[in-house]
Design a protein around this motif. Structure first.
Motif, PDB file in Angstrom:
ATOM      1  N   TYR A  37     111.038 157.513-113.973  1.00 49.21           N
ATOM      2  CA  TYR A  37     110.150 157.367-112.812  1.00 49.21           C
ATOM      3  C   TYR A  37     108.897 156.696-113.357  1.00 49.21           C
ATOM      4  O   TYR A  37     108.222 157.269-114.209  1.00 49.21           O
ATOM      5  N   ARG A  75     108.017 157.212-117.018  1.00 46.43           N
ATOM      6  CA  ARG A  75     108.390 158.524-117.561  1.00 46.43           C
ATOM      7  C   ARG A  75     109.898 158.723-117.577  1.00 46.43           C
ATOM      8  O   ARG A  75     110.552 158.718-116.538  1.00 46.43           O
ATOM      9  N   VAL A  79     113.084 160.665-117.492  1.00 48.04           N
ATOM     10  CA  VAL A  79     113.498 162.012-117.049  1.00 48.04           C
ATOM     11  C   VAL A  79     114.985 162.278-117.321  1.00 48.04           C
ATOM     12  O   VAL A  79     115.401 163.429-117.370  1.00 48.04           O
ATOM     13  N   PRO A 107     116.893 174.087-115.946  1.00 51.06           N
ATOM     14  CA  PRO A 107     115.677 174.613-115.319  1.00 51.06           C
ATOM     15  C   PRO A 107     115.078 173.626-114.312  1.00 51.06           C
ATOM     16  O   PRO A 107     115.513 172.460-114.243  1.00 51.06           O
ATOM     17  N   ASN A 108     114.067 174.074-113.575  1.00 51.52           N
ATOM     18  CA  ASN A 108     113.380 173.173-112.655  1.00 51.52           C
ATOM     19  C   ASN A 108     112.759 172.025-113.431  1.00 51.52           C
ATOM     20  O   ASN A 108     112.222 172.224-114.517  1.00 51.52           O
ATOM     21  N   GLY A 109     112.869 170.845-112.884  1.00 53.02           N
ATOM     22  CA  GLY A 109     112.278 169.675-113.533  1.00 53.02           C
ATOM     23  C   GLY A 109     113.159 169.057-114.608  1.00 53.02           C
ATOM     24  O   GLY A 109     112.755 168.130-115.302  1.00 53.02           O
ATOM     25  N   SER A 110     114.395 169.548-114.766  1.00 46.95           N
ATOM     26  CA  SER A 110     115.255 169.053-115.844  1.00 46.95           C
ATOM     27  C   SER A 110     116.010 167.777-115.468  1.00 46.95           C
ATOM     28  O   SER A 110     116.739 167.219-116.290  1.00 46.95           O
ATOM     29  N   GLY A 111     115.871 167.335-114.202  1.00 48.06           N
ATOM     30  CA  GLY A 111     116.484 166.062-113.806  1.00 48.06           C
ATOM     31  C   GLY A 111     117.753 166.211-112.972  1.00 48.06           C
ATOM     32  O   GLY A 111     118.445 165.227-112.716  1.00 48.06           O
ATOM     33  N   LYS A 112     118.030 167.436-112.511  1.00 51.41           N
ATOM     34  CA  LYS A 112     119.291 167.673-111.787  1.00 51.41           C
ATOM     35  C   LYS A 112     119.353 166.876-110.479  1.00 51.41           C
ATOM     36  O   LYS A 112     120.343 166.192-110.220  1.00 51.41           O
ATOM     37  N   SER A 113     118.296 166.981-109.669  1.00 54.62           N
ATOM     38  CA  SER A 113     118.305 166.255-108.380  1.00 54.62           C
ATOM     39  C   SER A 113     118.328 164.753-108.615  1.00 54.62           C
ATOM     40  O   SER A 113     118.995 164.011-107.876  1.00 54.62           O
ATOM     41  N   THR A 114     117.608 164.310-109.634  1.00 55.02           N
ATOM     42  CA  THR A 114     117.594 162.875-109.955  1.00 55.02           C
ATOM     43  C   THR A 114     119.007 162.411-110.290  1.00 55.02           C
ATOM     44  O   THR A 114     119.459 161.367-109.806  1.00 55.02           O
TER      45      THR A 114
HETATM   46  P1  ADP Z   1     115.308 169.231-110.942  1.00 60.05           P
HETATM   47  O1  ADP Z   1     116.167 168.845-109.782  1.00 60.05           O
HETATM   48  O2  ADP Z   1     116.085 169.637-112.147  1.00 60.05           O
HETATM   49  O3  ADP Z   1     114.251 170.248-110.574  1.00 60.05           O
HETATM   50  P2  ADP Z   1     114.168 166.575-110.639  1.00 60.05           P
HETATM   51  O4  ADP Z   1     115.270 165.608-110.804  1.00 60.05           O
HETATM   52  O5  ADP Z   1     113.719 166.895-109.239  1.00 60.05           O
HETATM   53  O6  ADP Z   1     114.519 167.930-111.425  1.00 60.05           O
HETATM   54  O7  ADP Z   1     112.900 166.072-111.446  1.00 60.05           O
HETATM   55  C1  ADP Z   1     112.938 165.663-112.803  1.00 60.05           C
HETATM   56  C2  ADP Z   1     111.539 165.216-113.216  1.00 60.05           C
HETATM   57  O8  ADP Z   1     111.211 164.030-112.503  1.00 60.05           O
HETATM   58  C3  ADP Z   1     110.447 166.234-112.880  1.00 60.05           C
HETATM   59  O9  ADP Z   1     109.499 166.233-113.917  1.00 60.05           O
HETATM   60  C4  ADP Z   1     109.849 165.700-111.608  1.00 60.05           C
HETATM   61  O10 ADP Z   1     108.488 166.056-111.500  1.00 60.05           O
HETATM   62  C5  ADP Z   1     110.020 164.194-111.744  1.00 60.05           C
HETATM   63  N1  ADP Z   1     110.211 163.542-110.443  1.00 60.05           N
HETATM   64  C6  ADP Z   1     111.113 163.879-109.508  1.00 60.05           C
HETATM   65  N2  ADP Z   1     111.039 163.048-108.445  1.00 60.05           N
HETATM   66  C7  ADP Z   1     110.051 162.145-108.734  1.00 60.05           C
HETATM   67  C8  ADP Z   1     109.492 161.030-108.049  1.00 60.05           C
HETATM   68  N3  ADP Z   1     109.950 160.652-106.837  1.00 60.05           N
HETATM   69  N4  ADP Z   1     108.487 160.350-108.640  1.00 60.05           N
HETATM   70  C9  ADP Z   1     108.024 160.702-109.868  1.00 60.05           C
HETATM   71  N5  ADP Z   1     108.514 161.744-110.581  1.00 60.05           N
HETATM   72  C10 ADP Z   1     109.517 162.476-110.015  1.00 60.05           C
END
Ligand code: ADP
Length: 246
Positions: free
Chosen positions: A15, A18, A20, A39-46
């Motif tokens: 992103y 950064r 991820v 964990p939260n923030g580990s990149g799962k949703s991404t």
């Molecule tokens: P998870 O689903 O495991 O909680 P995410 O995939 O949502 O993790 O996020 C991974 C990292 O990317 C986190 O540090 C989050 O803050 C960052 N992030 C997620 N979405 C965005 C975005 N649209 N822009 C910038 N950073 C993002």
């Protein structure tokens, strides 16, 4: 031989500047029930968004054997996003309307539904154990029941792969096992390949076939028997592994 539905090879994603996701490689085969845990923030949703074609990463991805860029069958992938089960009681839609809205070919909201549409809504709801709730308002249902309805909404297009983002959030602890049992039945009886994401390391249930532990990188990928042999200490270490240390 089993078909490979999702193939990720050296996938990385930033992103802005950064990083991820770093060098992710694994496959999801037909019939798998994969939990991506981290964990939260580990990149799962991404990572899910990448599989769904919503984000463009570096590296190589194939969907159903086809290069990502030329893949034409998005309808083969059903998706239930995070927090889809958060309607309040005043939300004016019935379970039937919610499920029907998942049809790729839309039926007018105020038109009478054709018979085969009603059958498909019923079949999708009975696959998730919710057919008795067809005329109820979505907002009257519990978090777990709403989640099942949203899965039925995804099933009505008859996907080959179901992708679920944190589906157990908002479900009472006592109902989580029966929720997993329902997914296990979709996986085994209906031959549906499933990928789900969870931050809950206690979750991986007896229904899951494979686990990918993600924390920016894939720290583990294997079948559930291999995962169950890993010590709790090791898993907690992975959980605390800082993405920033990459
Ligand atoms: P998870 O689903 O495991 O909680 P995410 O995939 O949502 O993790 O996020 C991974 C990292 O990317 C986190 O540090 C989050 O803050 C960052 N992030 C997620 N979405 C965005 C975005 N649209 N822009 C910038 N950073 C993002």
């Amino acid at each position: 031989m089993k078909k490979t539905f999702v193939e990720l090879q050296n996938v990385s994603f930033k992103y802005n500047s950064r990083l991820v996701l770093d060098d992710i490689s694994f496959n999801v085969n037909e019939g798998d029930f994969l939990a991506i845990v981290g964990p939260n923030g580990s990149g799962k949703s991404t990572l899910l968004k990448i599989i769904l074609g919503l984000l463009k990463p570096k590296g190589e991805i194939k969907l159903f054997g086809e290069p990502f860029t030329s893949f034409q069958h998005r309808e083969w992938i059903g998706y239930v996003s995070q927090k889809s089960n958060a309607f309040n009681s005043a939300f004016p839609a019935t379970v039937k309307e919610v499920v029907q809205s998942g049809l790729t070919k839309k039926v007018g909201l105020f038109k009478k539904l054709p018979k085969d549409t009603i059958k498909r809504v019923n079949d999708a709801l009975s696959a998730v154990g919710m057919d008795k709730f067809i005329n109820r308002n979505i907002g009257e249902l519990s978090g777990g029941q709403q989640q099942r309805v949203f899965i039925a909404r995804a099933l009505i297009s008859e996907p080959k792969l179901l992708v679920l983002d944190e589906p157990t959030v908002g479900i009472d602890m006592k109902n989580v096992q029966s929720f997993y049992d329902m997914l296990g039945e979709l996986n085994k009886k209906h031959n549906l390949t499933i990928i789900l994401v969870t931050h809950d390391i206690e979750t991986p249930s007896n229904q899951i076939s494979h686990v990918a532990f993600l924390n920016g990188r894939i720290l583990f990928y294997g079948d559930i028997e291999q995962y169950n042999q890993i010590s709790k200490e090791q898993i907690y270490k992975w959980y605390g592994h800082s993405v920033r240390a990459m």
